[in-house]
Motif scaffolding. Structure first.
Motif, PDB file in Angstrom:
ATOM      1  N   ALA A   3       0.852  -1.194   0.000  1.00  0.00           N
ATOM      2  CA  ALA A   3       0.000   0.000   0.000  1.00  0.00           C
ATOM      3  C   ALA A   3       0.885   1.240   0.000  1.00  0.00           C
ATOM      4  CB  ALA A   3      -0.904  -0.004   1.219  1.00  0.00           C
ATOM      5  N   ALA A   4       0.437   2.271  -0.671  1.00  0.00           N
ATOM      6  CA  ALA A   4       1.201   3.521  -0.752  1.00  0.00           C
ATOM      7  C   ALA A   4       0.643   4.541   0.230  1.00  0.00           C
ATOM      8  CB  ALA A   4       1.131   4.079  -2.171  1.00  0.00           C
ATOM      9  N   PRO A   5       1.507   5.311   0.900  1.00  0.00           N
ATOM     10  CA  PRO A   5       1.020   6.393   1.759  1.00  0.00           C
ATOM     11  C   PRO A   5       0.268   7.421   0.919  1.00  0.00           C
ATOM     12  CG  PRO A   5       3.368   5.993   2.111  1.00  0.00           C
ATOM     13  CD  PRO A   5       2.969   5.190   0.907  1.00  0.00           C
ATOM     14  N   ARG A   6      -0.769   8.003   1.518  1.00  0.00           N
ATOM     15  CA  ARG A   6      -1.510   9.055   0.828  1.00  0.00           C
ATOM     16  C   ARG A   6      -2.228   9.934   1.842  1.00  0.00           C
ATOM     17  NH1 ARG A   6      -4.225   4.375   0.303  1.00  0.00           N
ATOM     18  NH2 ARG A   6      -6.464   4.323   0.598  1.00  0.00           N
ATOM     19  N   ILE A   7      -2.499  11.141   1.435  1.00  0.00           N
ATOM     20  CA  ILE A   7      -3.220  12.075   2.298  1.00  0.00           C
ATOM     21  C   ILE A   7      -4.706  11.746   2.205  1.00  0.00           C
ATOM     22  CG2 ILE A   7      -3.863  14.489   2.639  1.00  0.00           C
ATOM     23  CD1 ILE A   7      -1.042  15.185   1.573  1.00  0.00           C
ATOM     24  N   LEU A   8      -5.329  11.562   3.362  1.00  0.00           N
ATOM     25  CA  LEU A   8      -6.748  11.213   3.408  1.00  0.00           C
ATOM     26  C   LEU A   8      -7.628  12.419   3.714  1.00  0.00           C
ATOM     27  CD1 LEU A   8      -6.484   7.897   5.438  1.00  0.00           C
ATOM     28  CD2 LEU A   8      -6.645   8.175   2.959  1.00  0.00           C
ATOM     29  N   ALA A   9      -7.107  13.357   4.467  1.00  0.00           N
ATOM     30  CA  ALA A   9      -7.905  14.529   4.857  1.00  0.00           C
ATOM     31  C   ALA A   9      -6.970  15.622   5.354  1.00  0.00           C
ATOM     32  CB  ALA A   9      -8.889  14.152   5.961  1.00  0.00           C
ATOM     33  N   VAL A  10      -7.419  16.851   5.241  1.00  0.00           N
ATOM     34  CA  VAL A  10      -6.725  17.985   5.847  1.00  0.00           C
ATOM     35  C   VAL A  10      -7.641  18.442   6.983  1.00  0.00           C
ATOM     36  CG1 VAL A  10      -5.737  20.271   5.489  1.00  0.00           C
ATOM     37  CG2 VAL A  10      -5.622  18.553   3.659  1.00  0.00           C
ATOM     38  N   LEU A  11      -7.273  18.072   8.199  1.00  0.00           N
ATOM     39  CA  LEU A  11      -8.169  18.205   9.338  1.00  0.00           C
ATOM     40  C   LEU A  11      -8.541  19.651   9.649  1.00  0.00           C
ATOM     41  CD1 LEU A  11      -6.652  15.434  11.618  1.00  0.00           C
ATOM     42  CD2 LEU A  11      -8.488  15.240   9.926  1.00  0.00           C
ATOM     43  N   ASP A  12      -7.586  20.571   9.570  1.00  0.00           N
ATOM     44  CA  ASP A  12      -7.954  21.953   9.877  1.00  0.00           C
ATOM     45  C   ASP A  12      -8.927  22.519   8.846  1.00  0.00           C
ATOM     46  OD1 ASP A  12      -5.988  22.143   7.916  1.00  0.00           O
ATOM     47  OD2 ASP A  12      -4.976  23.851   8.824  1.00  0.00           O
ATOM     48  N   GLU A  13      -8.847  22.051   7.596  1.00  0.00           N
ATOM     49  CA  GLU A  13      -9.815  22.483   6.582  1.00  0.00           C
ATOM     50  C   GLU A  13     -11.198  21.900   6.865  1.00  0.00           C
ATOM     51  OE1 GLU A  13      -8.362  21.602   2.655  1.00  0.00           O
ATOM     52  OE2 GLU A  13      -6.602  22.889   2.904  1.00  0.00           O
ATOM     53  N   LEU A  14     -11.252  20.656   7.311  1.00  0.00           N
ATOM     54  CA  LEU A  14     -12.536  20.046   7.663  1.00  0.00           C
ATOM     55  C   LEU A  14     -13.176  20.787   8.837  1.00  0.00           C
ATOM     56  CD1 LEU A  14     -11.675  16.255   7.347  1.00  0.00           C
ATOM     57  CD2 LEU A  14     -13.245  17.547   5.908  1.00  0.00           C
ATOM     58  N   LEU A  15     -12.381  21.124   9.837  1.00  0.00           N
ATOM     59  CA  LEU A  15     -12.906  21.870  10.980  1.00  0.00           C
ATOM     60  C   LEU A  15     -13.392  23.250  10.556  1.00  0.00           C
ATOM     61  CD1 LEU A  15     -10.274  20.843  13.651  1.00  0.00           C
ATOM     62  CD2 LEU A  15     -12.730  20.361  13.767  1.00  0.00           C
ATOM     63  N   ALA A  16     -12.608  23.931   9.721  1.00  0.00           N
ATOM     64  CA  ALA A  16     -12.972  25.287   9.286  1.00  0.00           C
ATOM     65  C   ALA A  16     -14.223  25.300   8.421  1.00  0.00           C
ATOM     66  CB  ALA A  16     -11.798  25.919   8.532  1.00  0.00           C
ATOM     67  N   SER A  17     -14.451  24.246   7.653  1.00  0.00           N
ATOM     68  CA  SER A  17     -15.603  24.227   6.746  1.00  0.00           C
ATOM     69  C   SER A  17     -16.876  23.659   7.380  1.00  0.00           C
ATOM     70  CB  SER A  17     -15.263  23.434   5.482  1.00  0.00           C
ATOM     71  OG  SER A  17     -15.064  22.064   5.796  1.00  0.00           O
ATOM     72  N   ALA A  18     -16.780  23.129   8.594  1.00  0.00           N
ATOM     73  CA  ALA A  18     -17.961  22.563   9.266  1.00  0.00           C
ATOM     74  C   ALA A  18     -18.906  23.678   9.703  1.00  0.00           C
ATOM     75  CB  ALA A  18     -17.528  21.750  10.475  1.00  0.00           C
ATOM     76  N   GLU A  19     -20.184  23.380   9.732  1.00  0.00           N
ATOM     77  CA  GLU A  19     -21.177  24.325  10.228  1.00  0.00           C
ATOM     78  C   GLU A  19     -20.815  24.727  11.658  1.00  0.00           C
ATOM     79  OE1 GLU A  19     -23.810  25.638   8.572  1.00  0.00           O
ATOM     80  OE2 GLU A  19     -23.033  24.618   6.803  1.00  0.00           O
ATOM     81  N   PRO A  20     -21.075  25.975  12.054  1.00  0.00           N
ATOM     82  CA  PRO A  20     -20.675  26.441  13.385  1.00  0.00           C
ATOM     83  C   PRO A  20     -21.212  25.583  14.537  1.00  0.00           C
ATOM     84  CG  PRO A  20     -21.365  28.282  12.038  1.00  0.00           C
ATOM     85  CD  PRO A  20     -21.652  27.033  11.249  1.00  0.00           C
ATOM     86  N   GLY A  21     -22.414  25.077  14.438  1.00  0.00           N
ATOM     87  CA  GLY A  21     -22.987  24.269  15.513  1.00  0.00           C
ATOM     88  C   GLY A  21     -22.796  22.771  15.334  1.00  0.00           C
ATOM     89  N   ALA A  22     -21.968  22.377  14.358  1.00  0.00           N
ATOM     90  CA  ALA A  22     -21.784  20.946  14.076  1.00  0.00           C
ATOM     91  C   ALA A  22     -21.274  20.215  15.305  1.00  0.00           C
ATOM     92  CB  ALA A  22     -20.817  20.761  12.908  1.00  0.00           C
ATOM     93  N   ARG A  23     -21.824  19.031  15.526  1.00  0.00           N
ATOM     94  CA  ARG A  23     -21.429  18.206  16.657  1.00  0.00           C
ATOM     95  C   ARG A  23     -21.257  16.777  16.178  1.00  0.00           C
ATOM     96  NH1 ARG A  23     -23.036  17.418  22.615  1.00  0.00           N
ATOM     97  NH2 ARG A  23     -22.380  15.271  22.894  1.00  0.00           N
ATOM     98  N   GLY A  24     -20.240  16.106  16.695  1.00  0.00           N
ATOM     99  CA  GLY A  24     -20.023  14.707  16.373  1.00  0.00           C
ATOM    100  C   GLY A  24     -18.890  14.527  15.388  1.00  0.00           C
ATOM    101  N   ALA A  25     -18.883  13.360  14.763  1.00  0.00           N
ATOM    102  CA  ALA A  25     -17.795  12.998  13.863  1.00  0.00           C
ATOM    103  C   ALA A  25     -17.900  13.763  12.553  1.00  0.00           C
ATOM    104  CB  ALA A  25     -17.804  11.495  13.617  1.00  0.00           C
ATOM    105  N   LEU A  26     -16.861  14.520  12.224  1.00  0.00           N
ATOM    106  CA  LEU A  26     -16.792  15.245  10.952  1.00  0.00           C
ATOM    107  C   LEU A  26     -16.077  14.409   9.893  1.00  0.00           C
ATOM    108  CD1 LEU A  26     -15.706  18.770  12.260  1.00  0.00           C
ATOM    109  CD2 LEU A  26     -18.026  17.937  11.808  1.00  0.00           C
TER     110      LEU A  26
END
Length: 163
Positions: A3-26
């Motif tokens: 298996a090759a390493p790969r980027i799966l997510a950019v966590l700070d971008e996911l947090l920044a793009s979530a709705e302000p009141g979002a709760r739970g697993a993003l």
């Protein structure tokens, strides 16, 4: 083939793009053949994950944004959490999380849970239907709780519906 390493997510971008009141697993790690599970979780300001216990797995919790606290049932110790804090939650420890006034965004990482296997005593199939465990499936992230009467999901913190 390896298996090759790969980027799966950019966590700070996911947090920044979530709705302000979002709760739970993003976001959660969902790659086939993995040996780890990981979840990006957000708690809005003042939200809590009630006291719970993970009996099987140690969990590493890394705070990415906001602040909060974790209260240990053993001695009632309160640990303050902020960005960059890495917290070890040993299996069998009872704990509760609380988000601060700006909310709390964190990553949890643990060994992948073994799949559930329901077999008849002695390994022989006796027919009939398996037990219904839908009341133990988190409505937010779909995790099956090992607790027969769960109150909060140990993966995403969502409260289970009243019974």
């Amino acid at each position: 083939m390896n298996a090759a390493p790969r980027i799966l997510a950019v966590l700070d971008e996911l947090l920044a793009s979530a709705e302000p009141g979002a709760r739970g697993a993003l976001w959660h790690l969902a790659e086939p053949g993995r040996e780890l599970d990981a979840n990006l979780v957000r708690l809005p300001p003042g939200a809590e994950v009630g006291e719970h216990q993970e009996d099987v797995l140690d969990v590493l919790l890394v705070v990415l944004e906001g602040a909060g606290s974790v209260r240990s049932a053993e001695g009632g110790h309160v640990l303050e959490l902020g960005p960059g804090t890495a917290l070890w939650l040993p299996r069998t420890s009872r704990r509760a999380l609380a988000a601060g006034p700006d909310g709390l965004g964190y990553l949890t990482v643990h060994r992948r849970r073994p799949g559930l296997a329901i077999t008849a005593r002695g390994g022989a199939y006796e027919g009939g239907e398996g037990p219904c465990m839908l009341d133990r499936v988190c409505p937010e992230c779909g995790r099956l709780s090992q607790d027969p009467a769960p109150v909060f999901c140990s993966r995403c913190g969502e409260r289970f519906p009243e019974r």
